[in-house]
Motif scaffolding. Sequence first.
Motif, mmCIF file in Angstrom:
data_model
loop_
_atom_site.group_PDB
_atom_site.id
_atom_site.type_symbol
_atom_site.label_atom_id
_atom_site.label_comp_id
_atom_site.label_asym_id
_atom_site.label_seq_id
_atom_site.Cartn_x
_atom_site.Cartn_y
_atom_site.Cartn_z
ATOM 1 N N ASN A 196 0.797 -1.958 0.115
ATOM 2 C CA ASN A 196 0.004 -0.358 0.307
ATOM 3 C C ASN A 196 0.900 1.717 -0.462
ATOM 4 O O ASN A 196 -0.096 2.188 0.429
ATOM 5 N N HIS A 197 2.055 1.513 -0.972
ATOM 6 C CA HIS A 197 2.920 2.123 -0.947
ATOM 7 C C HIS A 197 3.463 2.262 -2.260
ATOM 8 O O HIS A 197 3.483 1.360 -2.402
ATOM 9 N N PRO A 198 3.768 3.382 -2.351
ATOM 10 C CA PRO A 198 4.403 3.740 -3.768
ATOM 11 C C PRO A 198 5.798 2.511 -3.962
ATOM 12 O O PRO A 198 6.472 2.100 -3.224
ATOM 13 N N VAL A 199 5.755 2.130 -5.672
ATOM 14 C CA VAL A 199 6.692 0.921 -5.663
ATOM 15 C C VAL A 199 8.008 1.300 -5.958
ATOM 16 O O VAL A 199 7.964 2.748 -5.723
ATOM 17 N N ASP A 200 9.032 0.231 -6.056
ATOM 18 C CA ASP A 200 10.518 0.964 -7.002
ATOM 19 C C ASP A 200 10.362 1.934 -7.249
ATOM 20 O O ASP A 200 9.119 1.491 -8.731
ATOM 21 N N PRO A 201 10.694 2.604 -7.461
ATOM 22 C CA PRO A 201 10.344 3.927 -9.205
ATOM 23 C C PRO A 201 10.518 3.228 -9.799
ATOM 24 O O PRO A 201 10.279 3.727 -11.603
ATOM 25 N N THR B 57 9.654 0.661 -11.698
ATOM 26 C CA THR B 57 8.561 0.158 -11.813
ATOM 27 C C THR B 57 8.494 0.998 -13.545
ATOM 28 O O THR B 57 7.515 0.769 -13.440
ATOM 29 N N GLN B 58 8.207 2.132 -12.773
ATOM 30 C CA GLN B 58 7.183 3.408 -13.441
ATOM 31 C C GLN B 58 7.729 3.245 -14.847
ATOM 32 O O GLN B 58 7.316 4.046 -15.706
ATOM 33 N N ARG C 168 4.836 7.398 -17.671
ATOM 34 C CA ARG C 168 3.020 8.906 -17.244
ATOM 35 C C ARG C 168 2.112 7.048 -16.187
ATOM 36 O O ARG C 168 1.055 7.778 -16.322
ATOM 37 N N LEU C 169 2.444 6.729 -15.537
ATOM 38 C CA LEU C 169 1.531 5.997 -14.368
ATOM 39 C C LEU C 169 2.451 5.893 -13.597
ATOM 40 O O LEU C 169 3.799 5.132 -13.448
ATOM 41 N N PHE C 170 1.747 6.185 -13.050
ATOM 42 C CA PHE C 170 2.476 6.386 -11.380
ATOM 43 C C PHE C 170 1.972 4.703 -9.850
ATOM 44 O O PHE C 170 0.994 5.363 -9.528
ATOM 45 N N VAL C 171 2.603 4.058 -9.932
ATOM 46 C CA VAL C 171 1.665 2.874 -9.819
ATOM 47 C C VAL C 171 2.282 3.319 -7.824
ATOM 48 O O VAL C 171 3.504 3.877 -7.597
#
Length: 889
Positions: free
Chosen positions: A385-390, A392-393, A399-402
């Motif tokens: 539930n927290h932002p994943v490893d950048p 991945t972006q 264009r998409l921030f997970v």
Amino acid sequence: MTNNATLKGNRPPDDMLGFSGSLPTSVLPADRVMSLGSICTWEWDLDAGAVLYSGAWGPLLALTAEGDIKGGLDFLLSRVSGDDLEILETALAKIISGEWGELDIPVLIKRHDNTCTWILLRGKIAPECSGRRIFAGIGLNISRLRLSNRFCPPHADDAQSTYQSMLDNSPVHIVRFDRHMFPLYMNPAMYEFSRYSPEQMGGLTAEEAGYDPGELGYLQEKINEVFDTGKIMKFRWTTSRPRMDAPKTTGDYCLWPEFDADGKVKTVICQFYDLTRQIAQEENTRFNEMRFSSLHQLTHMDDVPEDDVMFFVAEKIAELTKSAFSHLHILPSALQSAERIIWSSSHRALFAPEELNSFDPSVMRGEFGMDVAGGGEPVMTCVQNHPVDPATQRYFKDRLFVSRFACVPAMEGNQAALIAAVYNKDFEYSEADARQLELFITGAWHIIRRRHYVSALKNAVDEVQLASEAKNRFLASVSHELRTPLNGMLSMLQLLEFSNLTPKQAEYAKRANNTGKTLMRIISDIIDYSRMESGRFDLDMAPFDIAECLRGSLKIFYADASRKKLALRLSLKGEFPEMIVGDEARIRQIVFNLVGNALKFTDSGEIEVICKAKAQGPGMSAIELTVRDTGIGIPEEMQRKVFDAFTQVDPLATRKHQGSGLGLGIVRQLLQRMGGAVSLKSKINKGTTITCSLVFPIATQEEIDARRLALSVSKAEKTPFACPPMIILVAEDDQVSRMAMKLFLEKLGHTAVCVSNGREALEALRLYRFDCLITDVLMPEMDGIDITMHIRNRDFQRFRPSPETIMAVKEGDLPEPKDIPAGDKGLLDIDAGLPIVAVSAHAMKGDRERFLEHGMDYYLSKPVQIECLRGTLAQLHKERLLPKATNKL
Ligand code: ADP
């Protein structure tokens, strides 16, 4: 007070049950004994100490047995609860001491079944009697009265403490606000919810208290409204303030005013009932329903292309978990060799299709921390539930921030076959989300797998069907190719038989002709069987006389039977209807095959054809047809197999008898198609009996009359009559068949011009007005059906005679006109109504109808029999040329 007195004396009256000591009776004189029926009474002998209770105490105290009423004062006192016991004991002491004249107090008594009841105890010491002091009284159940507020008015102090305890214990959240929304009071349920006491809460900003500042403005407005109007307000409100188990809180709110002595609103009480959990449960139920309905939809997507199914699943997982994005990562598995990613529609909105397609699935391997290529490591459900490893972006080109995600695998054995990932939900993914995802994706994977198996099975069936069709096509084409030269050979043999031959030569020619006919029959059987096997044959149902059909069928066998010195008999048993409705030709085919075999495999003895008929139900007739012989028999182990195609008892090398091994197979297929059955009994060297059972509808009188009429017409039509010479165009690609046809026609007195294909035929027709066209059906360049269509549709203008065609027509030595036109000039229009006779080696049932449907008028099967040709031409002349000639006159 203690029970130290004991009563001694007389027997108690009947309703006085419990007692202790030795007092058997009431000590009161009979006229003073309190016989008050079901009223609970007691008599206490103060000197003896014994107490006598009436029987009515049993039900009042919920005693289960009479014996439970134990004597003594302790029996009663032990049941009086708490403070009341002390009060009662004090009162009794005061009465005994004479301080009080009467007992009149309510006490709470515990009954035998542990329930409580209020009892009013009333009594006094009776005037001395026989020198004894008796304290007698009654007990009255006053529980109902105690509950009535007429008897129990609320005391002001009590009310306050009651209300306070109600507030303290209420699960509903209650806050008292002043005009500035300062919490003056919060009940414990509210502290628990807010996690702050009112003192703390009052000093917090909205944000510190966990609210969106804008949201509290809404509540303030509502409170203001109550202050201004003094009216109660009810509403449902969702705040961003998270609960432990939910990101937002939804509640039903009620605000009401508290007034001061002047009637002004002093404070506002806010009460809200937290519905978050209930809403979450409802939501869960809705999700379950959605999951089931999506799975149900999936089970009905058998005809939908696989990619669409996958896309549907990808969309559904996003919907189910309220996620903004989702994807399915299909890993190489037993079902799917290629690794693929199916993106949800929200991805499609972010990326151009080619960009999406260019994402290498392998980049998703480490997707969201799920190492599926880790080898051996089990793939587990994963929620973050927290932002994943950048990093991945980068896969999504920034264009998409997970921000958060949940991933679950669908397993194939102990290997992950598919990973479903959802991400960027508005609030945190819960275990419930992961569970929903897991349940859905597992179900979906099962359905996808089943689809795979079903489609693999379908493909296998299709392949088998294609192979079977290819086999049938092959058989049909081989048979056709065999028939054509055979046709030529048989035609030549016929011509040979017409020529001047020595008796020996005539015999040879005849034998050669017969052998050729046998060969032709075998080829017909092959085509017939292949059609039956593929189910591409229909029955031709019409009324017919079964007895007549059998008699007719056997006729052709008598000569062969007598040559082999075999008796051939037909026995008809039972009640034969005048006509039954069925396919007569197919019945003849069955008889022909069975009797043919019986003749072939019997050297001595007899052959009997027995037909039994009996009525079966209204309008139906059961027919049992048996062919019995005294021949070589069939070994037991072969008796089932002989019905399979190409199965013969004699091995090829030692075979004495001719045959293709298809006869019985055809019989079985035909019977199956007609809804009948076949059975076989056989003994080596004793003979074989084959029985066919069938049920036919009995023809109605109307059907019989119509049939008879049709038969008499066709008989008249078949009556031979003279046919004048005609000039006939023959189109035939096979040279021998062409020559044979020319010779046949000349022998019949006609003139024939022969061409070798359809184009030449049309060209020839533009040069000369032939009386009719006889055309082979299957020809290179243009077949018989095409020629017919061109003629019938008057589509012939582009056909201009080639030198070969001109030569062929010239060689025909035709009477009129002598000059064959050259070039376009003088070319004839072809008569669209030209009579056309089809000649074909496609000699199976249905072929004739097919050719006639395409506009041909007559049909002759190959090998052409000269007699049939004669009959057909005579009929053609009578039906098509004669009326024309008559009209001209
Ligand atoms: P075919 O007669 O053309 O060989 P069938 O399918 O009609 O093919 O018969 C298959 C085989 O069954 C025959 O070759 C023969 O060995 C055996 N058979 C059929 N009918 C008889 C019979 N009446 N007596 C003995 N053998 C028979």
